[in-house]
Design an enzyme around this catalytic site. Sequence first.
Site, PDB file in Angstrom:
ATOM      1  N   SER A 601      40.305 -58.930 125.567  1.00  0.00           N
ATOM      2  CA  SER A 601      41.101 -58.979 124.643  1.00  0.00           C
ATOM      3  C   SER A 601      40.294 -59.500 123.413  1.00  0.00           C
ATOM      4  O   SER A 601      39.673 -58.689 122.832  1.00  0.00           O
ATOM      5  CB  SER A 601      42.261 -60.005 124.841  1.00  0.00           C
ATOM      6  OG  SER A 601      43.266 -59.794 123.979  1.00  0.00           O
ATOM      7  N   ASP A 676      49.418 -50.344 126.335  1.00  0.00           N
ATOM      8  CA  ASP A 676      49.000 -51.645 125.759  1.00  0.00           C
ATOM      9  C   ASP A 676      49.989 -52.007 124.420  1.00  0.00           C
ATOM     10  O   ASP A 676      49.779 -51.342 123.286  1.00  0.00           O
ATOM     11  CB  ASP A 676      47.744 -51.962 125.384  1.00  0.00           C
ATOM     12  CG  ASP A 676      47.400 -53.392 125.000  1.00  0.00           C
ATOM     13  OD1 ASP A 676      48.319 -54.160 124.918  1.00  0.00           O
ATOM     14  OD2 ASP A 676      46.313 -53.773 125.382  1.00  0.00           O
ATOM     15  N   HIS A 708      48.585 -54.746 128.378  1.00  0.00           N
ATOM     16  CA  HIS A 708      47.422 -55.615 128.129  1.00  0.00           C
ATOM     17  C   HIS A 708      46.691 -56.174 128.961  1.00  0.00           C
ATOM     18  O   HIS A 708      45.147 -56.268 129.177  1.00  0.00           O
ATOM     19  CB  HIS A 708      47.968 -56.598 127.068  1.00  0.00           C
ATOM     20  CG  HIS A 708      46.983 -57.288 126.121  1.00  0.00           C
ATOM     21  ND1 HIS A 708      45.731 -56.435 125.563  1.00  0.00           N
ATOM     22  CD2 HIS A 708      46.397 -58.651 126.137  1.00  0.00           C
ATOM     23  CE1 HIS A 708      45.060 -57.535 125.160  1.00  0.00           C
ATOM     24  NE2 HIS A 708      45.113 -58.687 125.400  1.00  0.00           N
TER      25      HIS A 708
END
Length: 737
Positions: A601, A676, A708
């Site tokens: 991320s 995602d 995600h």
Amino acid sequence: MRFLLCFLAAMASVPAAAEKLTLERIHADPALSGPGVRNLKVSPDGERVTFLRGRADNQFQLDLWEFKLKDKSTHRLVDSKALVPNETISPEEQARRERERTASLNGILSYSWSPDGKQLLVPLAGNLYLVDAAKPDQARLVAKGNVLDPKISPKGRYVSFVRDQNLFVIDLKTNAERQLTTDGKGTIHNAEAEFVAQEEMGQRTGYYWAPDDSAIAYKRYDEAPVPVVRRFEIFADRTDVVEQRYPAAGDPNVLVQLHIVEPATGVQRQVDLGSNPDIYLVRADFSADSKSLVYQRQSRDQKTLDLVAVDVATLAQRTLLTETSKTWVSINDDLRFLSNGTFLWSSERTGRNHLYLYDMSGKLLHAVTSGEWGIDNLLAINEKTGKVYVSSNRDAVIDKQTYALALDGSTADKPQRVTKADGWHDTTFARNGAVFVDTYSDPSTPPQVSIRRPDGSMVGWLEENALNASHPYAKYKADHLPTEYGTLKSNDGQTLYYSLVKPSNFDASKRYPVFLSTYGGPHSQHVARRWGNTFDQYMAQQGFVVFRLDNRGSSRRERAFTDAIYHNLGAAEVADQLVGIDWLAKQSFVDPKRIGVFGWSYGGFMTLRLLSAASDKIAMGVSVAPVTDWSLYDTHYTEQFLGMPKEDADGYQKSTVFAHLDGLKSPLLLIHGMADDNVLFTNTTRLIDALVNRGVQFDLMTYPGAKHGISSRAGQRHVYAKIAGFFKKNLGGEAAK
């Protein structure tokens, strides 16, 4: 953007011994960290502590348990499988769990107590049950079908919930159900928090009860102005075209209103939020006497936050206080109303987060905390004893402790530490502060849960979780590697904290490869003295030096430290990580030609920026679900640090991955879930195109249907095996001879 924070916390099991730690075992049952508990609550009558716990055969299937303080016995109150054998989850609930980072869990994820401590409200599979604490096998179904965000009213007369974008109440005296709003459909939502409020503002609810049950304040929003993003969710056997209203940086947000409704009559009134519709409604709550509704209004640029009181009877308003900042005003959950007509509020106005007492006219009475330290959050208030309890890293930045202070401000700079052992303490207090539950761990102690008095003395164990022969981690204990901590200096002289785990059978005469794990983004602390991350332990046992460093911008620090990233994401963060890499390269036990970096991320963004800045120092990288262009990310998070794109196009450009890609020379593994909805897959497809056009070779792994966190158990096993394999392939897993 909390991004992967909850997922990384869930990985805090741990590893190794008589049997070799494997990735398969890390993701198997029972959890290596032992019988963990979550969502701890002390009942209103103070007689028991309730909590959620995974099953022995499935750590992700949660049941509701109780610990009785009188006889110190533990019982399962509600068996989720017995109540609902075959759980199905609505799309709305699935989306909510994705925002809350609980998508991998099943069973009972939340519950609440009735004010008298006799009943519990338990949502499960879209239905709502009332459970008698004395007769838990007699659960009563009170609402059925797509029930979201249920609550028991403060006086216990009503149950409230959201269904199909409308607010409902059930009168528990008559069992009559009343629909309080009727216009919720399409783009209109009642009593819900919008996407960015859930994702970035920590809003878990869109409605708020008055303490006397007389009224409910609720958020009403229209998402019609928010652009529709058409994206593809690619699964193994199909491709879904999803039209999602996603407010990317600079786009219009939802139009928000605040209403008050009387649950007994359904009478509605609207609160005037001001002349500017382009604002964030951050929080709302009622004063202790229910006469005032107090809401928090944040400007679109997030440099101003107003705390506004509304007279419930007349709707007349007054601004109690205004927080301002040259960068951004942080959001908190520390507003608490006291019975004497005062309230507590936390602020970073001095550069550190401190607690202040005000009266209801908005007059500052005094500081409750002060000095060269800051609080994490307000935990509890005991008005009878005049004590306030807070969490803080005052004694060690890498620790979390609980402290007591006097409400009258007399000990503002002399807090009394309540929790004793160095390490990490998450504490949950009874409503009156008379007792608390302490969840403690350090790098060699798995989470232990005890019940304690306000002075820190022991009442009893809820879960001792002793690392004995019967513990799931017992087979791996002998090979568990210690974590070392230290500090370095950033290029502007600020203190950076790091952690380091040396490999198994460490030989100081040899040089080892490095597994550098990074996150680097705001709202996160990556270096903490707590029960360790199992994957870090696994990599150390595979022959890697495991290294972490919290760069400027990381959380739980003073504003001078966090504000360094303003209008230039990636610059200070990369510079600080390179300080750590340069330090590593000078260590006699590190092979400077075999340093690799991994991040997920924001950490994926950091991996790409680090490889672009220093491929001469970093031999390889793994980037999972990276943000590559901040103009693709949502309004509240991105604009907090970069402002509006039209006002700082250069800042947005400098903060992308693409502005720096020419420097990326080292081997790269790029990973992303193909469904995602947080960091959109577009971030990776654009990067793929840019790398191809530059002729840069790289490895790619995509996961059909994965969000995600790539949160399925099979997905977790696979993705971490992929990461470990790439490190071993490029760096080797043993020390150089």
